[in-house]
Design an enzyme around this catalytic site. Structure first.
Site, PDB file in Angstrom:
ATOM      1  N   ASP A  86      -6.000  44.382  11.437  1.00  0.00           N
ATOM      2  CA  ASP A  86      -6.904  43.318  11.020  1.00  0.00           C
ATOM      3  C   ASP A  86      -7.216  42.525  12.284  1.00  0.00           C
ATOM      4  OD1 ASP A  86      -8.255  41.199   9.923  1.00  0.00           O
ATOM      5  OD2 ASP A  86      -6.840  40.862   8.289  1.00  0.00           O
TER       6      ASP A  86
ATOM      7  N   TRP B 250      -1.735  36.820   5.890  1.00  0.00           N
ATOM      8  CA  TRP B 250      -2.881  36.134   5.270  1.00  0.00           C
ATOM      9  C   TRP B 250      -2.730  36.226   3.754  1.00  0.00           C
ATOM     10  CZ3 TRP B 250      -8.084  38.632   3.980  1.00  0.00           C
ATOM     11  CH2 TRP B 250      -9.023  37.668   3.623  1.00  0.00           C
TER      12      TRP B 250
ATOM     13  N   LYS C 281     -15.342  34.257  12.923  1.00  0.00           N
ATOM     14  CA  LYS C 281     -14.805  33.193  13.789  1.00  0.00           C
ATOM     15  C   LYS C 281     -15.430  33.240  15.173  1.00  0.00           C
ATOM     16  CE  LYS C 281     -11.784  33.548  10.396  1.00  0.00           C
ATOM     17  NZ  LYS C 281     -11.339  32.686   9.366  1.00  0.00           N
TER      18      LYS C 281
HETATM   19  C1  LMR Z   1      -8.399  31.787   6.470  1.00  0.00           C
HETATM   20  O1  LMR Z   1      -7.361  32.452   6.538  1.00  0.00           O
HETATM   21  O2  LMR Z   1      -8.396  30.564   6.274  1.00  0.00           O
HETATM   22  C2  LMR Z   1      -9.720  32.465   6.676  1.00  0.00           C
HETATM   23  O3  LMR Z   1      -9.534  33.804   6.985  1.00  0.00           O
HETATM   24  C3  LMR Z   1     -10.663  32.246   5.567  1.00  0.00           C
HETATM   25  C4  LMR Z   1     -10.304  32.938   4.303  1.00  0.00           C
HETATM   26  O4  LMR Z   1     -11.158  33.645   3.780  1.00  0.00           O
HETATM   27  O5  LMR Z   1      -9.188  32.778   3.801  1.00  0.00           O
END
Ligand code: LMR
Length: 401
Positions: free
Chosen positions: A214, A133, A249
């Site tokens: 996570d 992420w 989510k």
């Molecule tokens: C994403 O990865 O799109 C979501 O987890 C929202 C975010 O805060 O980035």
């Protein structure tokens, strides 16, 4: 004072949403931020959330402060959902070794975990997957920790590079933290198999490396219980573990910022010390949490009728995402795309790593008004029967060269 301040680069996920809004193309498609959309392209409030809110309107009598760690009822609800495995996690709970605090979303949990590790000197480095992420490295660096990476994806096959991942994890120094995605890896949608989770757990446990899980997509991969299997496997080999879960989510509570941080400790006395340190960190951060979203979650999970309807709603989100994956692969095959795209149906959860490079991702935006992240990550939950053809045409065109 501020004259020399340089502007920060736009956020790679939320920044693109702004660009999308400004695009005048009426048929534009937004597959950027990880938000569930229904068949009509909307992100509705879940029915059970509406019903819980109606109930809360009748029963909540005060807006006075919550305890620093959040309401005890929420802590129990989170632990019942996330840590009740009838195995090592349940044992940790029963022995008073599991601490849970209310956090502002999954991101808040990660940041508080980072602050706990740094402020106590418990760890100095967090290992994150490459890719992961986009916000992970920023969160831990902002908390004053070092960040290193381990390989994760075989970019040729679109599948897990397990051998390389394992080799890298074997070299992580004892006392470091390894971040893993409990299910529905963001951004790739590629998860280890249960057998691979066992190997990872045994390796980390034998090296005194602490897993930080996570866990933001519970229920959107294989199922609510099935998605938590990884946590149980890790806890079977690792006496200490951190879990950051989010209800953005699976409850659709994105803007309520509802999450939790749980720390499993080796002893009850250690858990008590950790609990007090967590409260100190939270007090210095947001003092005490907003609780409306936590009340919603507690109400739904604590009422058998609402809970069973919530499970149905999560199942229907999961099923729609799966069917969109299948339809996308079919649409690509119909367009004569020759590359192997079956990995798109094997990936779990909201995201597909499309295999697009930066240039191709930008062409998708510029020529077709189809917005995916520069990394090639695509929010499958944003695909509808309405925008599917446009997406498939665009992918087929950029892959054709
Ligand atoms: C994403 O990865 O799109 C979501 O987890 C929202 C975010 O805060 O980035």
């Amino acid at each position: 004072m501020f004259e020399k301040v340089e502007p920060a680069p736009p956020d790679p996920i939320l920044g693109l949403g702004e660009e999308f809004k400004a695009d005048p193309e009426p048929a534009k498609v937004n597959l950027t931020v990880g938000v569930y959309r229904d068949g009509a392209g909307e992100t509705p409030i879940l029915d059970v959330v509406r019903d819980a809110e109606a109930k809360l309107l009748e029963t909540v009598a005060t807006k006075s402060y919550a305890p620093i760690a959040g309401d005890p009822g929420y802590e129990a609800a989170v632990q019942d959902l996330v840590l009740e495995d009838g195995g090592p996690l349940s044992a940790a709970r029963a022995e008073g070794r599991a601490v849970t605090v209310d956090t502002a979303g999954g991101t808040g949990g990660l940041r508080i975990a980072g602050e706990l590790l740094r402020s106590t000197g418990a760890a100095t480095t967090v290992w994150i997957s490459d890719p992961t992420w986009e916000n992970h490295a920023s969160v831990f660096r902002a908390a004053g920790l070092g960040v290193s990476t381990y390989p994760y994806l075989d970019r040729t096959s679109g599948r897990l590079a397990f051998g390389e991942m394992f080799e890298a994890l074997e070299k992580v120094p004892s006392g470091d933290v390894v971040l893993l995605h409990g299910c529905c890896h963001n951004p790739t949608g590629v998860d280890p198999s249960p057998a691979q989770w066992h190997e990872i757990a045994a390796l980390l446990g034998s090296r005194d490396v602490v897993p930080l899980v996570d866990f933001a997509y519970q229920g959107l991969g294989r199922g609510i219980t099935e998605d938590a299997e990884s946590l149980s496997i890790l806890a079977g080999s690792c006496p200490e573990m951190i879990v950051c879960n989010s209800f953005s989510k699976n409850f659709g509570l994105y803007n309520e910022r509802v999450g939790a941080l749980s720390v499993i400790c080796s002893e009850k006395s250690v858990a008590e010390a950790v609990s007090s340190r967590l409260k100190a960190v939270i007090r210095a951060t947001w003092s005490n949490p907003p609780v409306h979203g936590a009340h919603i979650v507690t109400t739904v999970l604590g009422d058998p009728e609402l809970r069973s309807r919530w499970e149905d709603e999560v199942r229907s989100m999961r099923d729609r995402i799966r069917s969109m994956r299948r339809l996308l692969v079919e649409a690509l095959e119909e367009r004569g795309v020759t590359r192997d795209v079956r990995y798109l149906v094997e990936q779990q959860g909201m995201f597909a790593y499309s295999g697009l490079d930066v240039e191709q991702a930008r062409r998708l935006r510029d020529e077709f008004a189809v917005y995916v992240l520069d990394s090639g990550r695509m929010n499958v939950a944003g695909i509808t029967t309405e925008n599917l053809d446009r997406l498939a045409d665009a992918l087929a065109a950029v892959w054709a060269g």
